[in-house]
Design a protein around this motif. Structure first.
Motif, short mmCIF file in Angstrom:
data_model
loop_
_atom_site.label_atom_id
_atom_site.label_comp_id
_atom_site.label_asym_id
_atom_site.label_seq_id
_atom_site.Cartn_x
_atom_site.Cartn_y
_atom_site.Cartn_z
N SER A 144 -3.22 -8.52 9.99
CA SER A 144 -2.98 -9.95 10.24
C SER A 144 -4.30 -10.70 10.41
CB SER A 144 -2.09 -10.14 11.47
OG SER A 144 -2.74 -9.75 12.65
N HIS A 145 -5.31 -10.04 10.98
CA HIS A 145 -6.60 -10.71 11.14
C HIS A 145 -7.36 -10.80 9.82
CE1 HIS A 145 -7.46 -11.12 15.65
NE2 HIS A 145 -6.16 -11.19 15.44
N GLN A 146 -7.09 -9.91 8.89
CA GLN A 146 -7.65 -10.09 7.55
C GLN A 146 -7.11 -11.36 6.92
OE1 GLN A 146 -6.50 -6.16 5.97
NE2 GLN A 146 -8.68 -5.71 5.65
N GLY B 190 -5.21 -1.08 3.06
CA GLY B 190 -4.63 0.00 3.84
C GLY B 190 -4.54 -0.29 5.32
N CYS B 191 -5.08 -1.42 5.77
CA CYS B 191 -5.02 -1.77 7.19
C CYS B 191 -3.59 -2.16 7.58
CB CYS B 191 -5.98 -2.91 7.51
SG CYS B 191 -7.71 -2.54 7.15
N ALA B 192 -3.28 -1.99 8.85
CA ALA B 192 -1.93 -2.29 9.32
C ALA B 192 -1.99 -3.19 10.55
CB ALA B 192 -1.18 -1.01 9.66
N ASP B 193 -0.87 -3.83 10.84
CA ASP B 193 -0.63 -4.56 12.07
C ASP B 193 -1.72 -5.58 12.38
OD1 ASP B 193 1.71 -3.13 12.12
OD2 ASP B 193 0.95 -1.60 13.47
N TYR B 194 -2.39 -5.51 13.54
CA TYR B 194 -3.31 -6.58 13.92
C TYR B 194 -4.54 -6.64 13.04
CZ TYR B 194 -0.39 -7.18 18.04
OH TYR B 194 0.67 -7.43 18.87
N TYR C 106 0.83 -1.19 0.00
CA TYR C 106 0.00 0.00 0.00
C TYR C 106 0.88 1.25 0.00
CZ TYR C 106 -3.26 -3.51 1.91
OH TYR C 106 -4.01 -4.62 2.12
N PRO C 107 0.41 2.33 -0.60
CA PRO C 107 1.19 3.58 -0.55
C PRO C 107 1.29 4.13 0.86
CG PRO C 107 -0.98 3.92 -1.56
CD PRO C 107 -0.80 2.45 -1.44
N ALA C 108 0.31 3.82 1.70
CA ALA C 108 0.35 4.26 3.10
C ALA C 108 -0.56 3.36 3.92
CB ALA C 108 -0.11 5.72 3.21
N PHE C 109 -0.28 3.27 5.22
CA PHE C 109 -1.10 2.50 6.12
C PHE C 109 -1.97 3.42 6.97
CE2 PHE C 109 2.53 -0.36 5.43
CZ PHE C 109 1.87 -1.54 5.11
N GLN C 110 -3.14 2.94 7.35
CA GLN C 110 -3.99 3.70 8.23
C GLN C 110 -3.37 3.76 9.62
OE1 GLN C 110 -8.14 2.77 8.24
NE2 GLN C 110 -8.22 2.33 6.05
N GLU C 111 -3.58 4.88 10.30
CA GLU C 111 -2.97 5.09 11.61
C GLU C 111 -3.74 4.39 12.72
OE1 GLU C 111 -0.14 6.53 12.53
OE2 GLU C 111 0.38 6.78 10.42
N VAL C 112 -5.02 4.10 12.50
CA VAL C 112 -5.81 3.42 13.52
C VAL C 112 -6.33 2.11 12.95
CG1 VAL C 112 -6.50 5.55 14.65
CG2 VAL C 112 -7.92 4.62 12.82
#
Length: 422
Positions: free
Chosen positions: A257-259, A250-254, A204-210
């Motif tokens: 990983s849950h996706q 665009g989702c990040a981290d947990y 992704y060009p950027a990840f969401q912060e939340v």
């Protein structure tokens, strides 16, 4: 023929070579043995996520044991049918004969159950089979036999403790246990071994912060797949809300990983309808495997970023969770030797768990920073437990699963004679 077997057995000696100091399989087995010891002592305090992690490890050990004798037989005979294609013997007979012929592997064979009733060959049949067995020009490597024997003994310890842990979970948190009982079965975590690699073109060009969704919502979507959303519930239910959340980019981290976990559980449960009803034109023809590759490519990007930042303490858990899940999904580039070395360094040498030294060594200011970051991402593990000795139940679970993945990949799938460790 002899050279083929020796090359196979070399996988059980020094597998994790390449960048930095080599990691011997004996070192990896020692780390897993310590973690299993921690599980045996603390299973009453470990949450469901923790028990699942050790269940995944047990499943990987089982596959390794079953595959070991098969590969050794193939190396010695060049295939089970090469002795006499006109005569068929049950596979268990071949295991039995192999144990007779290779005295150095008998320590493994003694730990296996006896032949199933009705399959045990008679003395005459054994004699005939041994007469037709090709002359032996080699013997089983003693170190390799010892390693497999250790894995078998570790499995035996895990089997009993997993049963006790499941009973404890059922008593202490019956509703949560009922919702996720299927994934406690070691056999549940079985995916086809189709190795692939991630692609930088898919990041992704950027990840969401939340976070993209809460853990509670993730649990609900997974329960609908498992069919545990109610007693005798129908499995493989995919709501529009779950589909849209689990395919959101665009989702990040947990959340990310849950996706991936959602798609993996769908595959293991045999749900072929996850993407049915997709109305977005650019995604109508996308497959589950394509989504998995996008997710793991971005999980790789996150892991590399954590590494470049010096592995801040708050990233250890998600770093190992990414390796665990993408490794299971078949992405071999997560099994880097430098990352293995880093995971081994995070294990508490006294307790055998993970996460303990971080809580002891960091100041209160750093601990507050971790909490602030967790709040920013709105990921609160509702049933995560920091145990009385300071160990993290969830971090220990993802660590042992990731280490089991390394053992799985490098002992059975990677051709170390042709492909160097990346």
């Amino acid at each position: 023929m002899r050279s083929h077997l020796l090359l196979l057995l070399s996988c059980a000696l020094v597998l994790f070579h390449g960048e930095g100091q080599p990691v011997e399989v004996s070192e990896l087995l020692r780390a897993l043995d310590k973690a299993v010891g921690f599980f045996q002592r603390e299973f009453r305090q470990i949450n469901l996520d923790g028990v699942v992690g050790f269940g995944i490890l047990n499943g990987k050990c089982s596959v390794r044991i079953d595959g070991f004798l098969s590969r050794a037989l193939n190396a010695e005979w060049g295939g089970l049918g090469s002795v006499n294609p006109n005569v068929s013997f049950p596979t268990q007979w071949f295991y039995h004969l192999f144990c007779i012929r290779n005295c150095q592997v008998r320590q493994i064979c003694r730990s296996f159950p006896n032949l199933s009733p009705g399959l045990a060959p008679s003395t005459a049949e054994l004699g005939e089979a041994l007469r037709r067995w090709p002359p032996a020009d080699h013997s089983m490597d003693a170190n390799s036999a010892g390693h497999v024997s250790k894995v078998r003994k570790m499995m035996q310890r895990l089997d009993g403790t997993l049963q006790q842990a499941s009973y404890t979970l059922q008593e202490s948190d019956p509703s949560y246990f009922r919702e996720f009982e299927p994934i406690l079965d070691s056999g549940f975590w079985s995916l086809p071994k189709m190795w692939n690699t991630t692609s930088p073109r898919l990041v992704y060009p950027a990840f969401q912060e939340v976070a993209c969704f809460s853990e509670q919502l993730s649990d609900k979507c997974i329960a609908l797949l498992l069919g545990t959303w109610k007693d005798n519930g129908t499995p493989c239910i995919v709501t529009n809300s779950c589909r849209n959340l689990m395919t959101r980019f665009g989702c990040a981290d947990y959340s990310l990983s849950h996706q991936l976990l959602y798609f993996m559980i769908g595959q293991m449960k045999g749900c072929s309808n996850i993407l049915q009803g997709e109305r977005r034109g650019s995604r109508i023809n996308m497959t589950g495997r394509e989504y998995e590759r996008i997710f793991c490519s971005n999980m790789m990007k996150r892991n590399v970023a954590f590494e470049n930042s010096g592995f801040p303490v708050e990233t250890h858990d998600i770093f190992m969770e990414n390796i665990m899940l993408c490794g299971m999904a078949g992405y071999s580039d997560f099994y880097k030797s430098s990352w293995l070395r880093q995971i081994l360094a995070w294990q508490d040498t006294e307790e055998g768990c993970f996460g303990r030294h971080e809580g002891l060594a960091k100041s209160r200011m750093q601990e507050r920073k971790v909490l602030e970051i967790m709040e920013l991402h709105k990921r609160v593990k509702r049933r995560e437990k920091t145990l009385h000795d300071g160990c993290s139940s969830h971090m220990t679970a993802v660590a042992v699963s990731a280490l089991g993945g390394y053992l799985d990949y490098y002992q059975t799938e990677q051709d170390v004679t042709k492909r160097p460790l990346a």
